[in-house]
Motif scaffolding. Structure first.
Motif: not given
Length: 160
Positions: A64-72
């Motif tokens: 599947g696909l996901a997305e980063v929503v917060r930097d490290g």
DNA sequence: GCCAACGTTGGC
DNA sequence: GCCAACGTTGGC
């Protein structure tokens, strides 16, 4: 905007687990490898796209696909003696380990197995093929497009 | 569940 | 700072 492949053992945390909370962010914690840590701390940014990969199963695959929503940001599970990934060397001032938040995007129409990937010579440079133990890996735009095609995805570049 | 690959640790 | 021992990952 960059592309990444995140590995997880589905028995520990699966794509379905992420899907169950589509409106919440999930911290991607517990990474205890320095190269992966460096990516999490320095390189991975909000908006980056993720191939969600299931490892350590009979048919390892991108599912599947996901997305980063917060930097490290510091992985505080390293500071908790009761946490599975507790690290006594870590402290609030020197966290050592980092994590990012991700959100569910959508499943692939067809999963892309490790076998599929290994059979495509255009994907031979992926760390998945030649350095399989790295749990957070960069993916080139070209590799992303190839995998989207293999996955039967119409929209070549995702996001929505 | 075996074991090869390889990242990490620690003695020197 | 080298490198052997050790531990973990992950495909099979």
């Amino acid at each position: 905007m960059a592309y990444w492949l995140f590995k997880t053992e589905p028995g520990c945390f699966s794509f379905d687990d992420l899907k169950k909370r589509p409106h919440m962010t999930e911290p991607w914690d517990g990474v205890r490898n320095f190269q992966a840590r460096n990516f999490l701390r320095d390189t991975i940014k909000s908006g980056d796209q993720i191939l969600f990969y299931h490892s350590n199963i009979a048919e390892p695959a991108v599912v599947g696909l996901a997305e980063v929503v917060r930097d490290g940001y510091p992985d505080t599970t390293a500071l908790n003696p009761n946490a599975e990934h507790f690290d006594p060397r870590a402290s609030a001032t020197k966290p050592i380990w980092y994590m990012v938040d991700v959100r569910y995007v959508k499943p692939l129409r067809k999963i892309v197995t490790l076998e599929n990937i290994k059979h495509n010579p255009l994907l031979a440079d992926m760390p998945l093929v030649n350095r399989s133990r790295l749990s957070i890996q960069p993916v080139t735009a070209t590799e992303w497009l190839i995998i989207m095609t293999m996955a039967g995805m119409d929209e070549k570049v995702t996001g929505q």
